[in-house]
Enzyme design. Structure first.
Site: not given
Lengths: 269, 269
Positions: A49, A103-104, A109, A222
């Site tokens: 990232d 991308r989530k 649609g 985590y």
């Protein structure tokens, strides 16, 4: 006095091998991923990232031998262009890993079909795997499938999240599992904190993994590789800052690969 | 015989004026929006979901006089560049509307702060308003706020969706309302199907609006402007294909503006 029943040992968790699980899916990206995992002895995905394409490519080159999948957020890269995509695809071929654009997708649609296939990124043209939130209902999968399935792509549903106060729980998670099972040609598994179904054709990938545990200042929490694989029965560990912010990311990735793979091997029958 | 109680009339729905509601928020984008709505007599937002910047700008030019807000999906635009952003900003100034980038951020705080501020789009630099799904928990708002609040931006939370089988219901929606109330400096309201709180500082914006009602083939379900404003007590109607796919989008937008505004006026006390 009533006899005290002997404590029953919890049944030992077992897993089919990744190789054996190729019998349970027809999706080309899931098949490729399972074969890569088997061949490279890696159930490690790394999340890169960083907002700079040179840095992403350097990390992909360094981590390539250790990983089954590279997780990208191309929409944080300041100098994104199609040369970057080509270079990333070349590294994926060279080191045999898949590209997962995280991308989530989370819209109706009609919108996600445009976001996935068009725009600056043309994600469907190069990301073997992407993911979606189930929150819009089945239309989000229908819209993505329309674009991705003809290209042999696979989709993960975000069924749970590792962040504090996440709302993907209970009936929301159950609905994600149902949505996956109804779309197994395209949905290849979940982003989740633990295994959610006994369906061997659906993969469990768990983010928020760090050998040291702990959290960040923005809600991330985590878990360790061992607990994610053996306790939560995930298939793939997704490690981000634990590898990418290490002094030697390749050496650190090797440690995570071994930790993840040994945990997996301890369960395989 | 027991006397039959007289049927009680439902209490008449009433609203404070948009002008009066400027007393209930301190967010610069919310204040600008309320003042524009009051000045232009418009509670109409139009969604332009077309993959071509020239077409987006033509629609923005044609619809500008009628709308309080233009809703974009810049990530479907094939030829996106910063000239496009500049041209859109010029039209927003010329016709006095806000730009709402409907990005539906839905990741952990660290990731959304990068997606919002960096990448190809630099959304935080030009979108007065953006939105987020509450599913990751409070971190999604914390991450966006860190980037957007210093720039005077506002954020909407997607508390409900108009698509079939949407999972944003019940306790999920309640959590979105709570998250908004705890972040009122930055969260200015909701994308939802109806009014969710009596807090006058939070705006309700409702998509899936079409005069003819009905649906599309990918799960979208439409409501009329009147029912959205008077029955569901929304503040702003968001119209997409109902305007953009009309033979004369400007004329159609004028009809929606009048319908939305008259419905609003019928409730104002």
């Amino acid at each position: 006095n009533m006899p005290v029943p002997a404590a029953q040992a919890a049944p030992k968790v077992t897993k089919k091998s990744f190789k054996a699980r190729t019998d349970y899916t027809t999706n080309p990206s899931a098949l490729a991923l399972l074969n890569i995992m088997h061949g490279k002895q890696s159930n490690l995905a790394v999340a890169v990232d960083v907002p700079d394409k040179k840095k992403v490519l350097e990390l992909a080159e360094a981590l390539g031998p250790e990983i089954c999948m590279l997780k990208t957020h191309v929409d944080v890269i300041e100098d994104f262009d199609m040369d970057f995509v080509k270079a990333l695809q070349d590294l994926a071929s060279k080191y045999d890993f898949l590209i997962f654009e995280d991308r989530k997708f989370a819209d109706i649609g009609n919108t996600v079909s445009l976001q996935y296939g068009k725009g600056v990124y043309h994600i469907a043209d190069w990301a073997h795997i992407t993911n979606a939130h189930p929150v819009p209902g089945n239309g989000v999968v229908a819209g993505l499938k329309q674009v991705g399935l003809p290209k042999g792509r696979g989709c993960l549903l975000v069924a749970q999240m590792s962040s504090a106060g996440a709302l993907a729980t209970g009936s929301y998670t159950d609905a994600a599992v149902k949505m996956a099972q109804e779309n197994k040609d395209f949905v290849i598994g979940f982003i989740s904190q633990k295994k959610l179904t006994d369906d061997e054709g659906l993969l469990t990938m768990t983010p928020g993994v760090k050998m040291s545990g702990g959290g960040d200042g923005l809600g991330q929490q985590y878990n360790t590789p061992e607990s994610v694989i053996t306790k939560n029965e995930a298939d793939i560990i997704i490690v981000g800052r634990g590898v990418c912010e290490a002094a030697d990311p390749a050496a650190e990735a090797a440690k995570y690969r071994v930790a993840g793979w040994e945990a997996y091997q301890s369960l395989v029958v």
